[in-house]
Structure formats: structure tokens, C-alpha cells
Design a protein around this motif. Structure first.
Motif, mmCIF file in Angstrom:
data_model
loop_
_atom_site.group_PDB
_atom_site.id
_atom_site.type_symbol
_atom_site.label_atom_id
_atom_site.label_comp_id
_atom_site.label_asym_id
_atom_site.label_seq_id
_atom_site.Cartn_x
_atom_site.Cartn_y
_atom_site.Cartn_z
ATOM 1 N N ASN A 146 0.860 -1.180 0.000
ATOM 2 C CA ASN A 146 0.000 0.000 0.000
ATOM 3 C C ASN A 146 0.900 1.235 0.000
ATOM 4 O OD1 ASN A 146 -1.685 2.175 0.706
ATOM 5 N ND2 ASN A 146 -3.000 0.893 1.975
ATOM 6 N N GLU A 147 0.821 2.016 -1.070
ATOM 7 C CA GLU A 147 1.716 3.169 -1.211
ATOM 8 C C GLU A 147 1.495 4.222 -0.125
ATOM 9 O OE1 GLU A 147 1.515 4.833 -5.088
ATOM 10 O OE2 GLU A 147 1.893 2.929 -6.097
ATOM 11 N N ASP A 148 0.327 4.235 0.505
ATOM 12 C CA ASP A 148 0.079 5.191 1.583
ATOM 13 C C ASP A 148 0.797 4.793 2.868
ATOM 14 O OD1 ASP A 148 -1.563 6.737 -0.031
ATOM 15 O OD2 ASP A 148 -3.376 5.630 0.531
ATOM 16 N N MET A 149 1.292 3.556 2.924
ATOM 17 C CA MET A 149 1.946 3.069 4.132
ATOM 18 C C MET A 149 3.415 2.721 3.917
ATOM 19 S SD MET A 149 -1.242 0.558 5.190
ATOM 20 C CE MET A 149 -0.900 0.312 6.927
ATOM 21 N N VAL A 150 3.779 2.452 2.674
ATOM 22 C CA VAL A 150 5.140 2.032 2.364
ATOM 23 C C VAL A 150 5.685 2.919 1.248
ATOM 24 C CG1 VAL A 150 6.602 0.119 1.594
ATOM 25 C CG2 VAL A 150 4.564 -0.348 2.987
ATOM 26 N N ASP A 151 6.839 3.539 1.493
ATOM 27 C CA ASP A 151 7.412 4.471 0.515
ATOM 28 C C ASP A 151 8.050 3.748 -0.667
ATOM 29 O OD1 ASP A 151 6.665 6.695 1.992
ATOM 30 O OD2 ASP A 151 8.510 6.660 3.184
ATOM 31 N N GLU A 152 8.747 2.655 -0.389
ATOM 32 C CA GLU A 152 9.407 1.908 -1.451
ATOM 33 C C GLU A 152 9.462 0.436 -1.058
ATOM 34 O OE1 GLU A 152 13.184 3.778 -1.806
ATOM 35 O OE2 GLU A 152 13.968 2.947 0.050
ATOM 36 N N PRO A 153 9.511 -0.435 -2.042
ATOM 37 C CA PRO A 153 9.454 -1.868 -1.730
ATOM 38 C C PRO A 153 10.676 -2.326 -0.943
ATOM 39 C CG PRO A 153 10.029 -1.524 -4.032
ATOM 40 C CD PRO A 153 9.638 -0.187 -3.483
ATOM 41 N N PRO A 154 10.479 -3.216 0.003
ATOM 42 C CA PRO A 154 11.621 -3.743 0.762
ATOM 43 C C PRO A 154 12.474 -4.647 -0.119
ATOM 44 C CG PRO A 154 9.625 -4.935 1.336
ATOM 45 C CD PRO A 154 9.197 -3.810 0.449
ATOM 46 N N GLU A 155 13.769 -4.474 -0.037
ATOM 47 C CA GLU A 155 14.668 -5.317 -0.820
ATOM 48 C C GLU A 155 14.953 -6.641 -0.121
ATOM 49 O OE1 GLU A 155 18.207 -3.248 -1.876
ATOM 50 O OE2 GLU A 155 17.156 -1.669 -2.986
ATOM 51 N N VAL A 268 2.633 -3.521 -7.148
ATOM 52 C CA VAL A 268 3.079 -4.911 -7.199
ATOM 53 C C VAL A 268 4.600 -4.911 -7.308
ATOM 54 C CG1 VAL A 268 2.937 -7.095 -8.443
ATOM 55 C CG2 VAL A 268 0.941 -5.570 -8.356
ATOM 56 N N THR A 269 5.243 -5.733 -6.509
ATOM 57 C CA THR A 269 6.702 -5.796 -6.523
ATOM 58 C C THR A 269 7.141 -7.246 -6.422
ATOM 59 O OG1 THR A 269 8.725 -4.882 -5.535
ATOM 60 C CG2 THR A 269 6.966 -5.533 -4.019
ATOM 61 N N SER A 270 8.423 -7.490 -6.525
ATOM 62 C CA SER A 270 8.933 -8.859 -6.447
ATOM 63 C C SER A 270 9.127 -9.262 -4.993
ATOM 64 C CB SER A 270 10.257 -8.971 -7.207
ATOM 65 O OG SER A 270 11.206 -8.060 -6.680
ATOM 66 N N MET A 271 9.329 -10.546 -4.778
ATOM 67 C CA MET A 271 9.567 -11.049 -3.435
ATOM 68 C C MET A 271 10.935 -10.571 -2.925
ATOM 69 S SD MET A 271 7.127 -12.735 -2.053
ATOM 70 C CE MET A 271 5.769 -13.887 -2.269
ATOM 71 N N PRO A 272 11.045 -10.275 -1.634
ATOM 72 C CA PRO A 272 12.317 -9.781 -1.089
ATOM 73 C C PRO A 272 13.360 -10.884 -0.956
ATOM 74 C CG PRO A 272 10.739 -10.097 0.677
ATOM 75 C CD PRO A 272 9.992 -10.365 -0.594
#
Length: 401
Positions: A146-155, A268-272
Motif C-alpha cells: 500500500n503506497e500510503d503506508m510504504v514508501d518503497e518496496p523492501p529489498e 506490485v513488486t517482487s519477493m524480497p
């Protein structure tokens, strides 16, 4: 387990479940029939595609949305009723071949599978020298935020845990993650991260009782499960993310539209990355299966079923709209590496590249349920990971005997 997994994959909505398969259309009364259990958004596009296919055809393809399609197929196909084709992931090929549910269309095809589709897709459509479906997409579950809660995807998983921990507050209805915690398909990324496998088609054995698989379950126990709602049911997990009460979800392309319809900004992002291991999700190939109803069907019904599958799997309009509207990953060689199909497709494709294809071996059908039951026991602190997996492996092997 496959039936529950795929019912989950298709989403929760749809028509009221039919209790008798014979109530649904079939080869005896409606010509050539296609069954599916797509989400409403997927169904809308499918109906548009079928309408385009049917234009100017004498023998039209009929479409029916069939909730709990597994139970319906189990009843309909042995009685000669039900569809001539249906959409599903490839992992049923082995068990359906074993049960004489599917039809070898090798002699009916007009396209070159090897020259048209990716190697993985071609392998998924074949079994024991026959061709039992046409591949049209690949899939996997992946991380969404959720972009309102997370600034960038976790690596990394450690970064993801930090964010989950920040938001997790069950007393206030807030959680770190939405994910069916005991569904083997959904948690395969972590369970198989250290080299463990649910099943190996070469050894024809399960490996869930080995140390590297148990280590993956313990990773779930320590890093993932503390942040999901206590109710493991899919229906309980989805609203948490859809209502904006969790920063992350692990889900598939079938659910993206529904999340966005809930007015949350979903990326949508990839798995960390996982320290000491590799994220290893199960991946699937979507097929238009050919059922054994085609064995004695009129020639025009065989032609309609096969021509539909070939048309849908090679139509640029269908491939592009499925990709752009639903995050469906193309398996057609001309589109498989297309960078212009959108960020959703790119993210799902990256996760697919990390994974391994679900086994289509008939023995795999006896793996899902015992593993899910064992995972639920660990999730509910009723058994240790080692004891639960040992018991599940023993049960699985007893079913094969």
C-alpha cells in the motif's frame, strides 16, 4: 489442495454454486462449452474475447462461470457432461491424465507449440507424449504494498519485517501482512527458500520432512506468521489489505483489480531477498484444457475447442489486454519479454523468474492437503515444524501406497 488453491486464485466472487454438475451446460445440450471460475474483472474480458472469437462462426463457443469448478468437473466429466474446455493451472495435467479426464489434441493442432510458446509453457501442456491443453499465461503470487503506508518496496525480508512490525496492532485491527498463512502455494516462497521441496517429480517423493524444508517452515513461523490475522482462511485475509489495514499482501494477479477497486494505491513488486536462502515460489502455467468429452464429440466441437484455445493464446488483443488489465504474464514467445506491458506484469514476471514450476505429477495431488493441515498445526502452535512435517510426510506416503 489444488482445488482449494485454485478456488482461491479465482477470487471469492461469482455465481451461486451449483450443487449438481448436471445442472450446468455440457456436451449434450449446448455444443462446445468452456468452463471457468475467473474473477468478475477477468470474466468481463474473457466474454469480450469469446465474442470476438465467435464472430461469423457457425459453431459458437458457450461460456459458463462455474464456482467450485473442481467439484463440478469431478462429477461432470465421468458422466460425459460438463465442458469441452476449461481454464486452470497446469498442475492438474498428471492427475487428470491418470483419471482419463483430458483429451490428447496432438493430431488436431494447427500451431507449432515449440515455435510459439516458451519452453516452460510447452512442457506444461504436455504429458506422456500427448498435448492436453494450450498455454496462455504464467502466474505466481508476489508481494504487494500500500503506497500510503510504504514508501518503497523492501529489498530484503528483514526490511519487510521492520515495516510489518511498525504497523502490526491487532487490537486496533491493524496487521503487518495479508496472506493465507497455511496455503502451500502462497507460502512456497519461504518454505522452499533453503532448498526444501514439497515434491520432487524425479524421485517421486515428498521432501517436507527434511531439514532444509523444516527450516523454511520455521522461517514462516518466526518472520511471517506473527504479522497475519489469526484466521488463516483466504476470506479473512483479503479484506485486511483491501481495507487499508495492512502495508503488505502476498497474492496473485487475479486479486490486483479487486484491491484497486477498494481505493487503495497498490504497487506490485517482487519477493524480497532472504538471508541465507533464495525466495523460491511455486509458479503456474494457465492452460485451456481439453476434456475427454471431445473423444467422441462431433468434429465441429473438437475444432471449436481447439481453435478457441489456439486463438486466445495467440491473439495480440487477448494477450495484451490480459497483461495490462490483470497482470497476466504472456507465454507467447513474441510477448514473453515485452517491456511495454506494464509494471504489474514486470513485477510478477520477476517473481516467476525466481520460482520453480508446480509439479504436474499425479502424486502431487496427495501432497497439498496434508501439508496444509500440518502448516495450520504449526501456525496454531499445536505442533513443532519438525513434528508436523514428519507426520504429514508419513500421511502422504501412506496415501501413495
Amino acid at each position: 489442495m489444488p482445488m482449494q488453491r485454485r478456488q482461491v486464485l479465482a477470487g471469492i466472487g461469482g455465481l451461486t454454486t451449483m450443487s449438481v454438475a448436471g445442472c450446468l451446460g455440457g456436451s449434450d445440450d449446448q455444443g462446445t462449452t468452456l468452463w471457468h471460475d475467473f474473477t468478475d474483472a477477468e470474466q468481463s474480458d474473457l466474454e469480450d474475447h469469446v465474442a470476438a472469437f465467435n464472430e461469423d462462426r457457425d459453431e459458437e463457443l458457450n461460456v459458463e462461470q462455474v464456482p467450485e469448478i473442481v467439484d463440478q468437473l469431478d462429477t461432470a466429466i465421468p458422466s460425459g457432461e460438463g465442458p469441452e474446455t476449461f481454464g486452470w493451472a497446469h498442475d492438474w495435467v498428471g492427475t487428470y491424465y491418470d483419471r482419463d479426464f483430458i483429451y490428447d489434441a496432438s493430431d488436431d493442432l494447427s500451431i507449432d507449440l515449440e515455435g510459439t510458446f516458451t519452453e516452460a509453457a510447452v512442457q506444461a501442456a504436455q504429458w506422456e507424449g500427448g498435448v492436453y491443453g494450450i498455454p496462455y499465461a504464467s502466474e505466481a503470487v508476489t508481494l504487494m504494498y500500500n503506497e500510503d503506508m510504504v514508501d518503497e518496496p523492501p529489498e530484503t525480508l528483514d526490511e519487510m519485517v521492520e515495516i510489518m512490525d511498525e504497523y502490526h496492532d491487532p487490537e486496533e485491527g491493524m496487521y503487518g501482512l495479508s496472506c493465507p498463512p497455511a496455503d502451500p502455494y502462497f507460502i512456497s516462497t519461504f518454505a522452499q527458500a533453503f532448498g526444501g521441496r514439497f515434491f520432487d517429480s524425479e524421485t517421486e517423493d515428498t521432501h517436507i520432512d527434511e531439514d532444509d524444508f523444516v527450516e523454511g517452515v520455521e522461517l514462516l513461523q518466526n518472520e511471517i506468521w506473527p504479522y497475519v490475522p489469526a484466521d488463516p482462511a483466504y476470506e479473512a485475509q483479503i479484506p485486511v489489505f483491501a481495507d487499508g489495514n495492512a502495508p503488505f499482501a502476498i497474492n496473485g494477479p487475479w486479486e490486483v483489480d479487486g484491491f484497486r477497486d477498494s481505493d487503495i494505491d497498490v504497487t506490485v513488486t517482487s519477493m524480497p531477498d532472504i538471508e541465507g536462502g533464495d525466495p523460491t515460489p511455486y509458479t503456474g502455467i494457465q492452460l485451456w484444457y481439453f476434456t475427454s468429452n471431445l473423444e467422441d464429440a462431433p468434429e465441429e466441437e473438437v475444432e471449436t475447442a481447439v481453435e478457441w484455445a489456439e486463438w486466445h493464446a495467440t491473439s495480440e488483443d487477448a494477450i495484451v489486454s490480459n497483461a495490462q488489465n490483470h497482470g497476466s504474464i504472456p507465454v507467447h514467445q513474441e510477448y514473453a519479454d515485452d517491456d511495454d506491458l506494464g509494471d504489474d506484469v514486470a513485477a510478477f514476471a520477476e517473481t516467476v523468474s525466481m520460482g520453480i514450476q508446480m509439479p504436474a505429477h499425479e502424486r502431487m495431488d496427495q501432497v497439498w492437503n496434508p501439508v496444509e493441515d500440518a502448516l495450520e498445526q504449526v501456525f496454531n502452535d499445536q505442533e513443532s515444524a519438525e513434528d508436523a512435517m514428519d507426520a504429514a510426510a508419513e500421511e502422504i506416503r501412506s496415501r501413495w501406497d
